[in-house]
Design a protein around this motif. Structure first.
Motif, PDB file in Angstrom:
ATOM      1  N   LYS A 134       0.844  -1.207   0.000  1.00  0.00           N
ATOM      2  CA  LYS A 134       0.000   0.000   0.000  1.00  0.00           C
ATOM      3  C   LYS A 134       0.876   1.253   0.000  1.00  0.00           C
ATOM      4  CE  LYS A 134      -3.446   2.341   2.933  1.00  0.00           C
ATOM      5  NZ  LYS A 134      -2.595   3.428   3.480  1.00  0.00           N
ATOM      6  N   VAL A 135       1.908   1.262   0.854  1.00  0.00           N
ATOM      7  CA  VAL A 135       2.829   2.400   0.925  1.00  0.00           C
ATOM      8  C   VAL A 135       3.509   2.617  -0.425  1.00  0.00           C
ATOM      9  CG1 VAL A 135       4.989   3.230   1.958  1.00  0.00           C
ATOM     10  CG2 VAL A 135       3.219   2.195   3.406  1.00  0.00           C
ATOM     11  N   HIS A 137       2.471   2.021  -3.404  1.00  0.00           N
ATOM     12  CA  HIS A 137       1.602   2.626  -4.401  1.00  0.00           C
ATOM     13  C   HIS A 137       1.260   4.084  -4.079  1.00  0.00           C
ATOM     14  CE1 HIS A 137       1.060  -1.504  -5.812  1.00  0.00           C
ATOM     15  NE2 HIS A 137       0.489  -1.008  -6.889  1.00  0.00           N
ATOM     16  N   GLU A 138       1.347   4.465  -2.822  1.00  0.00           N
ATOM     17  CA  GLU A 138       0.965   5.826  -2.428  1.00  0.00           C
ATOM     18  C   GLU A 138       2.149   6.774  -2.294  1.00  0.00           C
ATOM     19  OE1 GLU A 138      -1.212   5.350   1.179  1.00  0.00           O
ATOM     20  OE2 GLU A 138      -3.011   4.527   0.189  1.00  0.00           O
ATOM     21  N   GLU A 139       3.323   6.252  -2.008  1.00  0.00           N
ATOM     22  CA  GLU A 139       4.482   7.108  -1.735  1.00  0.00           C
ATOM     23  C   GLU A 139       4.922   7.857  -2.988  1.00  0.00           C
ATOM     24  OE1 GLU A 139       7.299   8.557   1.129  1.00  0.00           O
ATOM     25  OE2 GLU A 139       5.328   7.626   1.178  1.00  0.00           O
ATOM     26  N   GLU A 141       3.419  10.193  -4.565  1.00  0.00           N
ATOM     27  CA  GLU A 141       2.348  10.525  -5.501  1.00  0.00           C
ATOM     28  C   GLU A 141       1.870  11.968  -5.330  1.00  0.00           C
ATOM     29  OE1 GLU A 141       1.312   8.638  -7.981  1.00  0.00           O
ATOM     30  OE2 GLU A 141       2.765   7.091  -7.381  1.00  0.00           O
ATOM     31  N   ASP A 142       2.316  12.637  -4.258  1.00  0.00           N
ATOM     32  CA  ASP A 142       1.975  14.044  -4.032  1.00  0.00           C
ATOM     33  C   ASP A 142       2.788  14.900  -4.995  1.00  0.00           C
ATOM     34  OD1 ASP A 142       1.452  16.583  -3.148  1.00  0.00           O
ATOM     35  OD2 ASP A 142       2.502  16.366  -1.232  1.00  0.00           O
ATOM     36  N   ASP A 227       3.177   2.330   7.903  1.00  0.00           N
ATOM     37  CA  ASP A 227       2.479   3.401   7.197  1.00  0.00           C
ATOM     38  C   ASP A 227       2.193   4.591   8.110  1.00  0.00           C
ATOM     39  OD1 ASP A 227       1.297   4.814   5.192  1.00  0.00           O
ATOM     40  OD2 ASP A 227      -0.597   3.714   5.215  1.00  0.00           O
TER      41      ASP A 227
END
Length: 323
Positions: A134-135, A137-139, A141-142, A227
């Protein structure tokens, strides 16, 4: 910032004889001067490893690979990243100088502890890997911050006395400003007392100052197996950092001049390569007599042997006469 600028400068050929320190070397001394002596003075380097170290190196590498894809303008190839995570890499890692085992191999190598829940997060390594996905895929992305540098090496002179060097996991850039990010695979976040004057991020800030002429405006610990995140270096950290570095280098110099390295037995002994309670320790596991008897299943304040200042001072004097 000016006081920091006055104490920081690039390394020149004339500086090569100065003592060299990394954050981890300084941290070893702060945690236990005797461990520092064994490792850095006596050169008793161990090849011992652990599931935490190996999994940490693997996850760092996967995130670094994703970051480089983003920085180069490529679409993130999650199939490739997942293949690295599961099967490791055969090329030698730049920092560890070793191949990286993947989850498939680590699950087999550490099968006895792989499914055990740790005493802090309550999660097993199997569960942590699912959370890391999960991390992953999200890291990064900002789009506010642009991840730009990964495993960034640094080297600079501090106060004309020592060379400080190491690697920064990640440096993000936004409108000419900098953010340093350090990936952690810890079981839990840090106590607030560790954040205000983080020695690690303080040294990273000095590295940014030396190379780019500016201090970072954010310093982020990213806990990638639970996370979570924390920000370090609160208001006034610059003056506190100077005091902290002056103190630790003064203490190191005094210990080396006296050849006196006093042990600090704590639960950290259980993960020390010189401690007999560490199940991963091998050739140097009986080196230290002064270890804490604390283990994850036997939480005690007992120590194996108490430090006797008079006895050990006499021992050091005898050594000096011999040599």
């Amino acid at each position: 910032m000016q006081e920091l600028k006055d104490r920081v400068r690039p390394v020149t050929d004339k500086d090569k004889g100065l003592p060299t320190f990394s954050y981890s070397k300084i941290e070893v001394f702060k945690n236990c001067p005797l461990q520092y002596k064994f490792k850095y003075m006596d050169k008793k380097y161990s090849q011992d490893t652990s599931i935490a170290l190996e999994l940490g190196s693997l996850c760092h590498y996967v995130l670094e690979t994703k970051g480089k894809m983003i920085a180069s303008g490529q679409a993130v190839d999650y199939d490739k990243l997942n293949n690295i995570l599961q099967n490791g890499v055969t090329e030698t890692d730049e920092k560890t100088k070793e191949e990286l085992l993947g989850v498939v191999q680590l699950r087999r190598k550490y099968f006895e502890v792989w499914h055990e829940a740790d005493n802090a997060s309550g999660a097993s390594y199997e569960e942590k890997i699912k959370l890391f996905d999960k991390v992953l895929h999200e890291e990064m992305e900002d789009t506010t911050w642009q991840p730009t540098y990964f495993e960034k090496p640094f080297e600079f002179i501090w106060d004309n006395k020592v060379i400080l060097k190491g690697f920064i996991d990640r440096i993000d850039v936004k409108d000419g400003q900098y953010r340093t990010v350090d990936y952690k695979t810890s079981k839990k976040i840090y106590d607030q007392s560790k954040l205000a004057t983080s020695l690690q991020f303080g040294i990273y800030a000095l590295a940014i100052l030396n190379e780019f002429g500016e201090l970072p405006i954010e310093s982020q610990y990213r806990f990638i197996l639970i996370d979570d995140e924390q920000y370090a270096l609160t208001k006034g950290w610059e003056k506190r950092l100077i005091k902290a570095l002056d103190k630790v280098f003064g203490d190191i110099e005094a210990s080396e001049n006296k050849n006196l390295f006093i042990p600090k037995p704590t639960p950290l002994c259980h993960w020390c390569n010189f401690c007999t309670t560490n199940p991963e320790a091998t050739i140097y596991k009986n080196e230290c007599e002064y270890y804490s008897k604390w283990t994850p299943t036997q939480k005690t304040f007992e120590v194996n042997k108490k430090w006797n200042a008079l006895e050990n001072n006499n021992t050091e004097k005898k050594r000096k006469l011999v040599f």
